[in-house]
Motif scaffolding. Structure first.
Motif, mmCIF file in Angstrom:
data_model
loop_
_atom_site.group_PDB
_atom_site.id
_atom_site.type_symbol
_atom_site.label_atom_id
_atom_site.label_comp_id
_atom_site.label_asym_id
_atom_site.label_seq_id
_atom_site.Cartn_x
_atom_site.Cartn_y
_atom_site.Cartn_z
ATOM 1 N N ASN A 256 73.151 10.272 70.458
ATOM 2 C CA ASN A 256 74.607 9.452 70.888
ATOM 3 C C ASN A 256 74.766 8.196 69.908
ATOM 4 O OD1 ASN A 256 76.015 11.425 72.122
ATOM 5 N ND2 ASN A 256 75.282 10.440 74.234
ATOM 6 N N LYS B 79 75.665 9.147 66.470
ATOM 7 C CA LYS B 79 77.159 9.706 66.409
ATOM 8 C C LYS B 79 78.033 8.434 66.507
ATOM 9 C CE LYS B 79 76.679 14.293 68.328
ATOM 10 N NZ LYS B 79 76.905 15.091 69.448
ATOM 11 N N SER C 171 77.980 7.014 63.232
ATOM 12 C CA SER C 171 78.766 7.935 62.099
ATOM 13 C C SER C 171 80.485 7.742 62.405
ATOM 14 C CB SER C 171 78.267 9.339 62.435
ATOM 15 O OG SER C 171 79.406 10.461 61.802
ATOM 16 N N SER C 172 80.694 7.614 63.717
ATOM 17 C CA SER C 172 82.069 7.582 64.020
ATOM 18 C C SER C 172 82.432 6.087 63.507
ATOM 19 C CB SER C 172 82.152 7.419 65.663
ATOM 20 O OG SER C 172 83.484 7.161 65.957
ATOM 21 N N GLU D 257 72.683 17.810 62.607
ATOM 22 C CA GLU D 257 73.583 16.582 62.681
ATOM 23 C C GLU D 257 73.652 15.955 61.255
ATOM 24 O OE1 GLU D 257 75.325 15.877 64.946
ATOM 25 O OE2 GLU D 257 74.604 17.089 66.680
ATOM 26 N N THR E 172 76.931 14.966 58.968
ATOM 27 C CA THR E 172 77.018 13.469 58.607
ATOM 28 C C THR E 172 77.200 13.427 57.222
ATOM 29 O OG1 THR E 172 76.300 12.725 60.585
ATOM 30 C CG2 THR E 172 76.596 11.179 59.358
#
Length: 775
Positions: free
Chosen positions: A519, A522, A525-526, A563, A567
């Protein structure tokens, strides 16, 4: 009752064809028949004599095959004369027949060797990952013809000891044709006697028609039968249960045609089997089969429709390279043809007839299967009935809750399937049963994820998640973090970029262990995606690099690669944007060269033309990489000229889909075709892109995308026939997406209706209306 001559002839043939479980059983039936009181006592001796002659013929046929291969036809005929002048004439006839077949096989083998490098030309496009010939997804009908054929020859338990790739392993295939579909009669067509191109043509006709295919291997866990006819009946039962028949439609006509085999031919009486199956179907699914009119018959190999199912079965069972290639290109295996290592749902269909609660594992498997089925399918309606029956078994509800929670903790789930299971639990909870808060969060979060996938925007879903995230921040930080990430993605669909940046930054300030490494990556990345959407591609790149570094630390190499690859797609799109914005017109800057170099490196540093050819035939699982490559081809036409040409040349291999980013793939294909001078083909691809965006299952974000693509089509010189409708949709989108760049869209609309624009100007308009990976 069979005639004496028929029994004698049959005994000879069964023995001459060689030993097998089916022939052994049929020979026992013949022996019992001839020993009955109704038969002449001399018949026993004649049958035994025929069997002995058949066994001699079988042994000689094996020797004959060697002579044909090593010495040719002339020597083989002399060999037959030498050995049959003083023996039973039936043996000579059988050997001459075997010689004829051997010569024909050799001729075909010689031709096939000449085509050894020839690949199959069949093609099919999955739609949202589903095969168009999946039986369960066909349009309902009350009038069906079902054709059944087999491949392989071993249909008893011994097949389980063989490799799944062994050509002798028995497989049975059903082709379900609704009355509204007309397939051209083939005549006496046998795939094994035809060349690659002819078999391709027949299989392609099947793939292009609105017909269903279902096939099972005798090695399947659910296929517990010891005879060919047992497996055929197993397939018929499974086919009928999944056959799309409208609920409450009245009479239902189903005509089943089975290619004859062994003792089962057009004279076999199937009345008892027909009545038993009709009764079973009516009992299991009365809303569809209360008035079923079932007809079952055996047909000859020369039946004008048998060639279609024969070609499919042959493709599945043949070891030839072209057949394997055809099987791969058709994408039938795993979707329509169920191999031994595929999860079989058959035991669930049968368990539904027991009128009791399913075990938790079976219940979840049923939920998972029904998640991808039409609402009126047998599984979906059976799941509904199970929910109503659950009121009589309240303890079972908790067992199902436990199954879901175990899957959550172990990460053993597919999001859409998990959502379907939790929603079912919530719907059928009794008055005293409450869905645990963690599952409520998971349901709300997964609803957000699915809405994001469809480009839908729902403030209500976001609001439902916010309160649960606050309550479970300490108890389930990983789930809370996942929900925040999905909320950020949902706000992106609403064009509210950066609205949760402060929350993301707070989570990034926590120790990595709070959210968990996955997470945390992520979150990084977000944050990069948010910056890229806000037009800050250069600032986004470091966040993508950090995210990839986090993912590379994951202990599961497969997950780390998955992942990182996703990305990296975001990162490379941002790199394209950064290079494009800093590129001088008509020049190839260092940033452009860097971007293209890294994109080629992402594809394992292959030659760009080779990448184009490979991606041209790629499917659903490569759609994001596909979109990235086409974006580069459109953005940098000079640098990628040869790769663009290679991609367009492979147009016949292009695959299709409807979920994101397939509409963008279709649009970029249209642009490439337009540039290559293929105007009509370009128009069709643009129409396909817009149609996919405006699919009823998609939300307002995809509708906005369709408006931008309409303007792209207009700007490229294609007249817009539905401009008035488009204006109405734009007014509606002002209400649905108030944060969208409506002013930029208006400017684009004015420019698109004016003089032709340069590519850079056109791309700038698109970027202003559809930032980052929205285009």
């Amino acid at each position: 009752m069979k005639s004496d001559d028929w029994l004698i002839r049959r005994a000879f043939l069964l023995s001459a064809w060689g030993p097998s479980p089916d022939s052994s059983n049929e020979l026992k039936d013949i022996e019992q028949e001839v020993r009955s009181a109704r038969r002449d006592g001399g018949l026993v001796a004649e049958v035994n004599s025929a069997k002995a002659a058949g066994e001699i013929a079988y042994a000689l046929a094996a020797d004959l095959a060697h002579v044909v291969r090593s010495e040719g036809e002339t020597r083989a005929r002399a060999w037959i004369n030498d050995r049959t002048s003083l023996v039973d004439p039936r043996i000579e006839g059988h050997l001459l027949d075997q010689l004829k077949k051997a010569i024909r096989r050799r001729e075909i083998d010689d031709l096939r060797r000449e085509q050894a490098r020839q690949s199959s030309k069949v093609q099919v496009a999955l739609v949202d990952g589903r095969h168009p010939n999946s039986l369960r997804l066909q349009e309902p009908s009350t009038d069906w013809n079902i054709y059944i054929d087999e491949t392989g020859r071993i249909f008893d338990e011994s097949a389980r000891q063989l490799s799944a790739a062994d050509r002798t392993v028995g497989k049975v295939v059903a082709l379900a044709v609704p009355a509204r579909v007309v397939l051209e009669p083939l005549g006496d067509f046998h795939a094994t006697d035809n060349m690659v191109e002819q078999v391709d043509n027949v299989v392609q006709r099947v793939l292009d028609a609105s017909v269903g295919i279902l096939g099972v291997s005798v090695q399947s866990d659910a296929a517990r039968n010891n005879s060919w006819i047992g497996h055929v009946l197993h397939l018929i039962r499974w086919t009928l249960l999944q056959l799309p028949v409208p609920e409450g439609a009245g009479d239902c006509q189903i005509h089943i045609h089975i290619e004859k085999r062994g003792q089962f031919d057009q004279w076999t009486d199937l009345k008892v089997v027909r009545e038993a199956l009709a009764g079973e179907m009516a009992a299991q699914d009365p809303s569809r089969f209360a008035n079923i009119k079932l007809k079952i018959e055996f047909i000859g190999k020369d039946h004008p429709m048998n060639g279609y199912v024969d070609a499919v079965a042959y493709t599945w069972g043949s070891p030839l390279p072209a057949s394997k290639d055809r099987l791969e290109r058709s994408q039938l295996r795993g979707h329509c043809l169920v191999d031994a290592d595929e999860v079989s749902l058959h035991h669930l269909y049968l368990a539904l007839s027991q009128h009791g609660p399913l075990a938790p594992l079976d219940w979840y498997t049923l939920c998972a299967a029904a998640a991808s089925e039409p609402l009126d399918s047998f599984l979906s309606r059976s799941l509904e009935s199970l929910g109503q029956e659950l009121q009589q078994h309240p303890a079972q509800w908790q067992g199902y809750i436990d199954e879901v929670q175990v899957r959550l903790r172990s990460k053993r789930y597919v999001l859409s399937e998990l959502r379907h299971a939790i929603a079912w639990l919530q719907r059928f909870a009794g008055t005293t049963q409450v869905l645990p808060a963690i599952l409520q969060l998971q349901l709300s979060s997964s609803n957000l994820a699915l809405a994001n996938h469809q480009g839908d925007v729902s403030p209500e879903r976001i609001a439902a998640c916010i309160g649960l995230v606050k309550d479970l921040h300490d108890e389930a930080p990983d789930l809370a973090c996942e929900a925040i990430l999905r909320m950020a993605s949902a706000l992106t669909n609403n064009f509210e970029f950066g609205k949760l940046d402060h929350v993301i930054d707070e989570w990034l300030d926590y120790p990595v262990a709070v959210a968990g490494l996955l997470n945390y990556g992520k979150l990084q990345s977000s944050r990069g995606q948010s910056l890229a959407f806000q037009g800050k591609a250069h600032e986004a790149l470091p966040f993508f690099d950090l995210a990839i570094a986090s993912f590379e630390r994951l202990s599961d190499p497969a997950q780390a690669e998955r992942e990182s690859h996703q990305t990296n797609v975001y990162r490379l799109i941002a790199l394209i944007d950064d290079a494009f914005r800093h590129d001088a017109p008509g020049e190839s800057s260092e940033l452009v060269q860097l971007a293209l170099s890294e994109i080629v490196q992402y594809f394992d540093s292959r030659n760009p033309e080779e990448i184009s050819r490979q991606l041209a035939a790629s499917r659903q699982d490569e759609r994001f990489a596909h979109h990235l490559w086409l974006r580069a081809l459109v953005y940098f036409p000079n640098e990628m000229a040869l790769a663009r040409e290679s991609y367009v040349q492979e147009m016949a291999q292009w695959q299709d889909g409807r979920d994101h980013p397939w509409p963008l793939v279709h649009a970029y294909r249209g642009w490439l075709l337009h540039d290559a001078g293929h105007s009509e083909a370009a128009r069709q691809r643009f129409e396909q892109a817009i149609s996919a965006c405006e699919d009823a299952s998609h939300g307002s974000t995809l509708m906005w995308m369709s408006q931008v693509l309409r303007l792209l089509v207009l700007a490229l010189g294609f007249p817009e026939d539905a401009e008035r409708d488009a204006l109405v949709q734009r007014d509606e989108l002002r209400k649905l997406l108030p944060a969208a760049p409506h002013a930029a869209l208006s400017v684009f609309a004015a420019c698109a209706a004016g003089p032709p624009m340069a590519r850079a100007e056109l791309l700038s308009h698109i970027d202003a209306c559809l930032p980052f990976n929205f285009h």
